[in-house]
Design a protein around this motif. Structure first.
Motif, short mmCIF file in Angstrom:
data_model
loop_
_atom_site.label_atom_id
_atom_site.label_comp_id
_atom_site.label_asym_id
_atom_site.label_seq_id
_atom_site.Cartn_x
_atom_site.Cartn_y
_atom_site.Cartn_z
N LEU A 138 0.82 -1.20 0.00
CA LEU A 138 0.00 0.00 0.00
C LEU A 138 0.86 1.26 0.00
O LEU A 138 0.59 2.22 -0.72
CB LEU A 138 -0.94 0.00 1.21
CG LEU A 138 -1.90 1.17 1.32
CD1 LEU A 138 -2.88 1.15 0.15
CD2 LEU A 138 -2.64 1.12 2.63
N GLY A 139 1.92 1.26 0.79
CA GLY A 139 2.84 2.40 0.81
C GLY A 139 3.51 2.61 -0.54
O GLY A 139 3.65 3.74 -1.01
N GLY B 51 1.79 6.54 -6.88
CA GLY B 51 0.66 7.38 -7.28
C GLY B 51 0.97 8.85 -7.13
O GLY B 51 0.62 9.67 -7.99
N VAL B 52 1.61 9.23 -6.03
CA VAL B 52 1.98 10.63 -5.81
C VAL B 52 3.00 11.08 -6.86
O VAL B 52 2.89 12.19 -7.40
CB VAL B 52 2.53 10.82 -4.38
CG1 VAL B 52 3.22 12.17 -4.22
CG2 VAL B 52 1.41 10.68 -3.37
N HIS C 234 3.36 9.85 -9.88
CA HIS C 234 2.65 9.97 -11.16
C HIS C 234 1.80 11.23 -11.21
O HIS C 234 1.77 11.94 -12.22
CB HIS C 234 1.79 8.74 -11.38
CG HIS C 234 1.00 8.78 -12.64
ND1 HIS C 234 1.58 8.68 -13.88
CD2 HIS C 234 -0.34 8.95 -12.86
CE1 HIS C 234 0.64 8.78 -14.81
NE2 HIS C 234 -0.53 8.93 -14.21
N LEU C 235 1.09 11.53 -10.14
CA LEU C 235 0.24 12.72 -10.12
C LEU C 235 1.07 14.00 -10.17
O LEU C 235 0.65 14.99 -10.80
CB LEU C 235 -0.65 12.72 -8.88
CG LEU C 235 -1.81 11.73 -8.93
CD1 LEU C 235 -2.56 11.76 -7.60
CD2 LEU C 235 -2.74 12.05 -10.07
N SER C 236 2.24 14.01 -9.55
CA SER C 236 3.07 15.22 -9.62
C SER C 236 3.60 15.43 -11.03
O SER C 236 3.64 16.57 -11.51
CB SER C 236 4.23 15.13 -8.62
OG SER C 236 5.15 14.13 -9.01
N LYS C 237 3.97 14.36 -11.72
CA LYS C 237 4.40 14.51 -13.11
C LYS C 237 3.25 14.96 -14.00
O LYS C 237 3.43 15.79 -14.88
CB LYS C 237 4.97 13.19 -13.62
CG LYS C 237 6.34 12.86 -13.06
CD LYS C 237 6.86 11.58 -13.63
CE LYS C 237 8.21 11.25 -13.04
NZ LYS C 237 8.74 9.98 -13.55
N LEU C 238 2.07 14.42 -13.75
CA LEU C 238 0.90 14.80 -14.53
C LEU C 238 0.56 16.27 -14.29
O LEU C 238 0.22 16.99 -15.23
CB LEU C 238 -0.29 13.91 -14.15
CG LEU C 238 -1.56 14.08 -14.95
CD1 LEU C 238 -1.31 13.67 -16.40
CD2 LEU C 238 -2.66 13.24 -14.35
N ALA C 239 0.69 16.73 -13.06
CA ALA C 239 0.40 18.13 -12.75
C ALA C 239 1.42 19.05 -13.40
O ALA C 239 1.06 20.13 -13.91
CB ALA C 239 0.39 18.34 -11.24
#
Length: 122
Positions: free
Chosen positions: A88-89, A95-96, A98-103
């Motif tokens: 889970l970690g 996920g974080v 990936h989301l930072s790159k997407l942002a």
């Protein structure tokens, strides 16, 4: 005449009763209280108590059987309780990332300004 290596005299081995099987009760209590994954700790605790009861009553074979099951459920509960939080970690970290790159990639989309002004329409 005996020409073989000198033989050592060994004392006769004393074979007593086989040792009593371990009941894994402390491990089961730990899994039940602290790391109860899918109630496997409770199942391990039940088998550990059964193993201890059979050991006290003198039924060594049944105690060995229940001890084996308690050990298996304890191992499963421990592995699940250690591996799942790590998984889970890892998923949260990826996920974080990936989301930072997407942002960062989408910043250009949101900061785009249309060229020209409203004066051209008139």
């Amino acid at each position: 005449m005996d020409t073989s290596y000198p033989r050592e005299e060994r004392p006769p081995s004393k074979r007593g009763p086989p040792p009593a099987p371990r009941d894994h009760l402390v491990w089961a209590i730990f899994n039940t209280l602290y790391m109860n994954f899918c109630c496997l700790g409770f199942v391990a605790l039940a088998f550990a108590i059964k193993a201890r009861d059979r050991k006290v009553s003198g039924d060594v074979e049944a105690a060995r059987h229940f001890s084996s099951k308690a050990r298996c459920y304890n191992a499963l509960a421990t592995a699940g309780s250690v591996l799942l939080p790590l998984l889970l970690g890892a998923l949260i970290v990826t996920g974080v990332i990936h989301l930072s790159k997407l942002a960062q990639e989408s910043v250009g989309f949101f900061t785009y300004q249309f060229s020209g002004s409203d004066d051209e329409d008139q």
